[in-house]
Motif scaffolding. Structure first.
Motif, short mmCIF file in Angstrom:
data_model
loop_
_atom_site.label_atom_id
_atom_site.label_comp_id
_atom_site.label_asym_id
_atom_site.label_seq_id
_atom_site.Cartn_x
_atom_site.Cartn_y
_atom_site.Cartn_z
N HIS A 99 0.89 -1.24 -0.01
CA HIS A 99 0.04 0.00 0.00
C HIS A 99 0.69 1.30 -0.02
CE1 HIS A 99 -3.31 -2.76 1.08
NE2 HIS A 99 -4.01 -1.75 0.79
N GLY A 100 2.26 1.07 -0.25
CA GLY A 100 2.98 2.43 -0.09
C GLY A 100 3.41 2.85 1.12
N ALA A 101 3.25 2.11 2.20
CA ALA A 101 3.35 2.65 3.42
C ALA A 101 4.86 2.49 4.10
CB ALA A 101 2.25 2.05 4.57
N THR A 102 5.45 3.64 4.41
CA THR A 102 6.71 3.39 5.15
C THR A 102 6.70 3.66 6.68
OG1 THR A 102 7.18 5.70 4.73
CG2 THR A 102 7.79 4.21 2.99
N GLY A 103 5.54 3.99 6.94
CA GLY A 103 5.30 3.98 8.37
C GLY A 103 3.93 3.68 8.78
N VAL A 104 3.99 3.28 10.18
CA VAL A 104 2.52 2.65 10.63
C VAL A 104 2.25 3.65 11.98
CG1 VAL A 104 3.71 0.91 11.97
CG2 VAL A 104 1.48 0.65 11.30
N VAL A 105 0.92 3.96 12.19
CA VAL A 105 0.39 4.62 13.16
C VAL A 105 -0.51 3.85 14.07
CG1 VAL A 105 -1.13 6.57 13.92
CG2 VAL A 105 0.20 6.72 12.03
N ILE A 106 0.20 3.31 15.22
CA ILE A 106 -0.36 2.40 16.08
C ILE A 106 -1.46 3.03 17.13
CG2 ILE A 106 0.23 0.38 17.54
CD1 ILE A 106 3.03 0.53 16.12
N THR A 107 -2.39 2.19 17.09
CA THR A 107 -3.67 2.40 18.09
C THR A 107 -4.17 1.01 18.39
OG1 THR A 107 -5.28 2.68 16.43
CG2 THR A 107 -4.07 4.62 17.04
N GLY A 108 -5.20 1.30 19.64
CA GLY A 108 -6.18 0.24 19.84
C GLY A 108 -5.92 -0.51 21.00
N MET A 109 -5.78 -1.79 21.29
CA MET A 109 -5.90 -2.39 22.76
C MET A 109 -5.04 -3.71 22.36
SD MET A 109 -9.73 -2.07 24.11
CE MET A 109 -9.35 -3.31 25.50
N LYS A 110 -4.59 -4.34 23.39
CA LYS A 110 -4.28 -3.60 24.81
C LYS A 110 -3.16 -3.30 24.83
CE LYS A 110 -7.65 -6.63 27.73
NZ LYS A 110 -7.41 -7.56 28.71
N THR A 111 -2.87 -2.14 25.54
CA THR A 111 -1.79 -1.25 25.61
C THR A 111 -0.45 -2.37 26.11
OG1 THR A 111 -2.84 0.50 26.47
CG2 THR A 111 -0.56 0.29 27.16
N GLN A 112 -0.40 -2.99 27.03
CA GLN A 112 0.71 -3.84 27.60
C GLN A 112 0.84 -5.09 26.73
OE1 GLN A 112 -2.32 -3.67 29.08
NE2 GLN A 112 -2.55 -5.04 30.50
N TYR A 113 0.06 -5.42 25.92
CA TYR A 113 0.33 -6.58 25.16
C TYR A 113 0.60 -6.40 23.39
CZ TYR A 113 -1.47 -9.03 29.19
OH TYR A 113 -1.66 -9.64 30.65
N CYS A 114 -0.59 -6.02 23.02
CA CYS A 114 -0.55 -5.94 21.25
C CYS A 114 0.09 -4.61 21.09
CB CYS A 114 -1.88 -6.31 20.85
SG CYS A 114 -2.51 -8.16 21.27
N VAL A 115 -0.41 -3.67 21.85
CA VAL A 115 0.04 -2.33 21.40
C VAL A 115 1.69 -2.26 21.68
CG1 VAL A 115 0.23 0.01 21.88
CG2 VAL A 115 -1.95 -1.19 21.53
N ASP A 116 2.08 -2.84 22.79
CA ASP A 116 3.52 -2.86 23.15
C ASP A 116 4.33 -3.63 22.28
OD1 ASP A 116 5.63 -2.37 25.42
OD2 ASP A 116 5.62 -4.46 24.77
N SER A 117 3.90 -4.72 21.92
CA SER A 117 4.62 -5.62 20.93
C SER A 117 4.75 -5.39 19.54
CB SER A 117 4.20 -7.21 20.93
OG SER A 117 2.96 -7.44 20.91
N THR A 118 3.50 -4.69 19.07
CA THR A 118 3.48 -4.29 17.52
C THR A 118 4.36 -2.97 17.46
OG1 THR A 118 1.50 -5.34 17.44
CG2 THR A 118 2.19 -3.46 15.91
N CYS A 119 4.41 -1.98 18.43
CA CYS A 119 5.55 -0.82 18.29
C CYS A 119 6.91 -1.23 18.40
CB CYS A 119 5.19 -0.08 19.57
SG CYS A 119 3.89 1.10 19.55
#
Length: 172
Positions: free
Chosen positions: A99-119
């Motif tokens: 899709h031409g993305a060089t960056g990703v804006v991370i949001t959602g749930m849960k902070t200490q699990y999926c948000v943290d590890s995806t960041c």
């Protein structure tokens, strides 16, 4: 270009017994970010966390469905994941690049699990990782209040793992 990534805003987490901290405000923030992304022509990805067959979040479970409060318009990419890190065992990285993305804006749930590890994973994979400071949440745990978990992760992740930006300040 940055893509918007919304993690696990699904029925079982948003409307379950342990309500997320600032849940209604989070939904408003995510809808606003989706509007900004659409206006800029930025792609929107939504992850649904699924578990093994026989679990409450088995494939097809109503608990894994994206909450109806998120105003989807049909152009979004919805994908399933089985690990906290949204890049693990998914085609997210390839899809972002396609899709031409060089960056990703991370949001959602849960902070200490999926948000943290995806960041943490995004930058390792070569993406410019942005965490929306007021765009993620979780519920209280026996050890810590959700508000403190969010504040701790914002402080910890900002710099080494991502750029921390408030939703109203972000432009796609």
């Amino acid at each position: 270009m940055h893509a918007l990534l919304i993690l696990d805003m699904q029925v079982g987490l948003v409307h379950g017994l342990d309500k997320p901290w600032r849940g209604e405000a989070l939904l408003q923030t995510l809808n606003s970010l989706m509007d900004k992304a659409r206006s800029a022509g930025a792609p929107i990805f939504l992850a649904r966390h699924i578990g093994p067959v026989g679990s409450p979040i088995e494939p097809g479970s109503p608990l894994t469905m994206i909450v109806q409060e998120l105003k989807l318009q049909g152009g979004e990419v919805v994908f399933e994941k089985r690990r906290p890190n949204a890049f693990a065992m998914t085609d997210l990285a390839d899809n972002l690049r396609a899709h031409g993305a060089t960056g990703v804006v991370i949001t959602g749930m849960k902070t200490q699990y999926c948000v943290d590890s995806t960041c943490r994973a995004a930058r390792d994979l070569g993406f410019d990782a942005v965490l929306i400071a007021d765009g993620h949440s979780c519920s209280d745990t026996p050890v810590m209040k959700a508000q403190d978990i969010v504040a701790h992760h914002n402080a910890t992740l900002d710099g080494p793992f991502c750029r921390l930006v408030r939703a109203e300040e972000w432009r796609f």
